[in-house]
Enzyme design. Structure first.
Site, PDB file in Angstrom:
ATOM      1  N   ALA A 129      80.072  15.547  57.476  1.00 34.34           N
ATOM      2  CA  ALA A 129      79.619  15.632  58.863  1.00 34.34           C
ATOM      3  C   ALA A 129      78.954  14.322  59.287  1.00 34.34           C
ATOM      4  O   ALA A 129      79.175  13.828  60.400  1.00 34.34           O
ATOM      5  CB  ALA A 129      78.651  16.795  59.028  1.00 34.34           C
ATOM      6  N   SER A 141      80.964  17.389  49.299  1.00 38.06           N
ATOM      7  CA  SER A 141      81.449  16.781  50.535  1.00 38.06           C
ATOM      8  C   SER A 141      82.469  15.712  50.167  1.00 38.06           C
ATOM      9  O   SER A 141      82.241  14.915  49.245  1.00 38.06           O
ATOM     10  CB  SER A 141      80.287  16.120  51.293  1.00 38.06           C
ATOM     11  OG  SER A 141      79.347  17.066  51.714  1.00 38.06           O
ATOM     12  N   HIS A 170      78.538  24.764  59.159  1.00 41.48           N
ATOM     13  CA  HIS A 170      78.446  26.182  58.824  1.00 41.48           C
ATOM     14  C   HIS A 170      78.371  27.040  60.096  1.00 41.48           C
ATOM     15  O   HIS A 170      78.974  26.714  61.113  1.00 41.48           O
ATOM     16  CB  HIS A 170      77.275  26.443  57.878  1.00 41.48           C
ATOM     17  CG  HIS A 170      77.381  25.717  56.567  1.00 41.48           C
ATOM     18  ND1 HIS A 170      78.550  25.621  55.859  1.00 41.48           N
ATOM     19  CD2 HIS A 170      76.441  25.037  55.851  1.00 41.48           C
ATOM     20  CE1 HIS A 170      78.338  24.924  54.751  1.00 41.48           C
ATOM     21  NE2 HIS A 170      77.074  24.551  54.732  1.00 41.48           N
TER      22      HIS A 170
END
Length: 296
Positions: free
Chosen positions: A116, A63, A156
């Site tokens: 996220a 990430s 996803h």
């Protein structure tokens, strides 16, 4: 060019359709690997982010929000990026909620070092930390449906299936980010271990770029392979999902991705999620050209 490097390169990534798609060319022996061998490690993104803390893998999906925590071990590649171009992780619930209601809600997030999570906190830095529940990404949607969670941030495939499942979108964080910055939202990247010789780092980046190019130019073949990791997605939705996160930005992120990463990390530092102001160290092998793709 063939390197005489005696050790296999450990390649760690998520068991999802977009990562499978971009690595298909390497796994299927379809591209020149410059004499390198590759060994796969499949883990969810939060596990990968934690493994980066100790430099466990040579090449790893990461990430972008986790990079400041692992920069001592890794540098970023400018190939292999997954970005949201006016789309991204989606905050969902059974019913619409305003921010005041969200501040009393139990919210599932896929990890505290995921992009996220950082995007959620940038959207609303006042969400109480005690309300956030770290939840495996594939469990967030069903737990919102069951009522175990009041809301959740989907990454996803869940980004494409939440509406059919009966959930409502509170905010698409990629849309919000673009409206705020006019930039793509950096989500996942690939990082290379600093301790590898420089020529090996560059070779790995070239091999990855070739593999991505092969997948994009042999889409049906690569998608056949990616479907093994697409869960319950039908092929048309899997194709759409792959197209969202494996595209020209993945072949070479260039300045648009570099600027977006810099801004996101600096803003994250501003709200206290990122511990220090970081300028990302990026290994850039340059844009893709037809000469880069050397099939075998």
């Amino acid at each position: 060019m063939t390197l005489n490097y005696p050790h296999p390169i450990t390649v760690a990534h998520s068991p999802d359709a977009d990562d499978a798609f971009m690595f298909h060319g390497v796994r299927a022996g379809k591209v020149d690997t410059e004499g390198l061998t590759f060994v796969d490690e499949l883990h969810d993104i939060e596990t990968l982010n934690k493994a980066c803390d100790v430099g466990q893998f040579d090449l790893t999906a990461i990430s972008y929000a986790a990079y400041p925590f692992v920069k001592a071990h890794y540098r970023l590649l400018n190939v292999g990026s997954s970005v949201g171009d006016k789309y991204g992780p989606v905050l969902v619930a059974k019913n619409q909620m305003d921010k005041a209601t969200l501040h009393r809600a139990k919210i599932g997030v896929p990890g505290l070092k995921t992009s996220a999570y950082l995007a959620l906190r940038l959207w609303d830095a006042e969400i109480p930390l005690e309300n956030l529940v770290i939840t495996p990404f594939n469990e967030i949607l069903p737990k919102v449906l069951s009522g175990e969670l009041d809301a959740g941030v989907l990454i996803h495939e869940g980004q494409l299936t939440y509406a059919a499942a009966g959930l409502q979108r509170i905010v698409d964080l990629g849309v919000w980010w673009f409206e705020l910055t006019n930039l793509v939202l950096p989500l996942g990247g690939n990082a290379i271990k600093r301790s590898l010789p420089e020529e090996v780092q560059r070779a790995v980046a070239r091999v990855l770029q070739r593999s991505i190019a092969y997948a994009l130019t042999h889409r049906d073949e690569a998608l056949d392979y990616a479907m093994r990791y697409a869960g319950e997605l039908e092929r048309s939705k899997a194709d759409r999902f792959v197209g969202m996160y494996v595209n020209d930005y993945t072949l070479h992120g260039g300045d648009p991705v570099n600027r977006a990463v810099k801004l996101m990390l600096w803003m994250g530092h501003g709200i206290g999620v990122i511990p220090e102001k970081v300028s990302a160290d990026v290994l850039d092998i340059g844009p893709y050209t037809a000469d880069t793709l050397v099939s075998v």
